[in-house]
Write an enzyme that holds these catalytic residues in place. Sequence first.
Site, PDB file in Angstrom:
ATOM      1  N   ASP A   1       0.546  -0.635   0.223  1.00 20.47           N
ATOM      2  CA  ASP A   1       0.814  -0.293  -0.039  1.00 20.47           C
ATOM      3  C   ASP A   1       0.878   1.430  -0.011  1.00 20.47           C
ATOM      4  O   ASP A   1       1.189   2.378  -0.850  1.00 20.47           O
ATOM      5  CB  ASP A   1      -0.723  -0.326   1.487  1.00 20.47           C
ATOM      6  CG  ASP A   1      -2.267   0.853   1.275  1.00 20.47           C
ATOM      7  OD1 ASP A   1      -2.492   1.328   0.708  1.00 20.47           O
ATOM      8  OD2 ASP A   1      -1.642   2.089   2.132  1.00 20.47           O
TER       9      ASP A   1
ATOM     10  N   LYS B   1       1.535   4.185  -2.957  1.00 14.39           N
ATOM     11  CA  LYS B   1       1.182   5.663  -2.582  1.00 14.39           C
ATOM     12  C   LYS B   1       2.464   6.504  -2.886  1.00 14.39           C
ATOM     13  O   LYS B   1       2.877   8.035  -4.021  1.00 14.39           O
ATOM     14  CB  LYS B   1       0.743   5.804  -1.488  1.00 14.39           C
ATOM     15  CG  LYS B   1      -0.446   5.175  -0.993  1.00 14.39           C
ATOM     16  CD  LYS B   1      -0.738   5.309   0.351  1.00 14.39           C
ATOM     17  CE  LYS B   1      -2.388   4.561   0.430  1.00 14.39           C
ATOM     18  NZ  LYS B   1      -2.444   4.780   1.941  1.00 14.39           N
TER      19      LYS B   1
HETATM   20  N1  HSE Z   1      -5.307   0.263   3.821  1.00 18.71           N
HETATM   21  C1  HSE Z   1      -4.997   2.297   4.096  1.00 18.71           C
HETATM   22  C2  HSE Z   1      -3.909   2.387   5.038  1.00 18.71           C
HETATM   23  C3  HSE Z   1      -5.894   3.204   3.874  1.00 18.71           C
HETATM   24  O1  HSE Z   1      -4.161   1.435   6.593  1.00 18.71           O
HETATM   25  O2  HSE Z   1      -3.667   3.423   5.781  1.00 18.71           O
HETATM   26  C4  HSE Z   1      -6.238   3.391   2.782  1.00 18.71           C
HETATM   27  O3  HSE Z   1      -5.516   3.639   1.846  1.00 18.71           O
END
Ligand code: HSE
Length: 420
Positions: free
Chosen positions: A200, A204
């Site tokens: 994730d 980003k």
């Molecule tokens: N799963 C992500 C987090 C949130 O824990 O920051 C969405 O981008």
Amino acid sequence: MKKQNIGILGMGIVATGFCQTYFLNQGEIDKKMGTTFEFKKVLVKNKDKKRISELPQSIYVDDFDQFDLKELDIVVELMGGVSPACEYIKKALEAGCHVVTANKELMAKKGKELIQIAHKNNVLLRYEASVGGGIPLIGTINDSLTSNKIVKLMGILNGTTNYILTKMTKEKIEFDAALKRAQTLGFAESNPTADVDGFDAAYKLAILSKDAFGVIPDPEEISKQGIRNISIEDIEYGLELGYKIKLLAIGERSNAHVELSVQPTFIPIDHPIASVNNEYNALYIEGNSVGEIMLYGKGAGAMPTGSAVLSDVVDIVVKKSDYIGSCMAQNIVVKNIGFSAYYVRMEVLDLPGVLGQIAVAFGDYGISLDSVVQRARGGQFAPLVFITHDVERMKLNDALRTIASKEYVNEIQSIIKVVK
Ligand code: HSE
């Protein structure tokens, strides 16, 4: 005045936050835009389910063929996942619709292609909510910092892992227990891989790299390590040495290349990013003119993320212009050398001269040591902790391979990047 015709793909948490934010602030938003929104279609799996009271049930459809792109000005994609979101966005851009998305995986994996399609069709593609939820990161980089060359980004871009590491640090509970707590509170998914293994945050960082450095990497090019192996022992040694551990997404630009990585990192306790706790996100930016700034806030949740989506939509209506920020940097490649200080913890035989021999072995590879901690445990083995001065990661790995092969070394247990 012509109304802005909006179509929404998906009506989950973020889409609900997007609509609620609009209805909450509609008077002021309409005034700013000089127009109003007409919600024309919402694509969902179950069109009969009751959702937002302000939207008539008749606009819900469950088939993309009924999502009439010809009648839309802006398509808001909030369904998530790469497919079919990617195909739907392409069709919307090709039909002349502007598109706003919060889809980080899609933007990281297909952003380059989608941006080209948007340019070709003279429409805008915005994705503020895909990174840092409600924190205005993309807009700040592209609009407010466009006069700068951005040289460094350091981000806490994943709230789940920040929550887990905060609990481990403050309450001294191990990873598994902290993860369970995050799952009970609804921060972490039942399959936590995307968060805890760094995917994730890497998606980003890939998106930010485009805007900050003008480089759109394949997410695979980002060196990535998650937090599963972080132990309380490491956290405590870090605190003793003046560092807190954070899962940091780091982008660093030199003249010829940009280095992109996501990994657990020790950061000085008095660094502003070390004070970002629980599920909060932050991005620390270094520009060659502005110096250092930090943006902080909620990286997830219906209203914060919905607010970022809505701001993109309003921005499209008001400005109808593309970002120019990333045009400053081009022809830069991604290269991961990992030149940094490192924390190394190992278990060795507790015998006279062992510490000296290991220090000599580091020296043989030209690696200079910054600090050493040895705590006697009273058994056959003793833990040894080193913090090195800056060294290339490959050279450190070579030295540690040699050190690990010595008969007095039982195990190299942790290697953690250190930002000083
Ligand atoms: N799963 C992500 C987090 C949130 O824990 O920051 C969405 O981008």
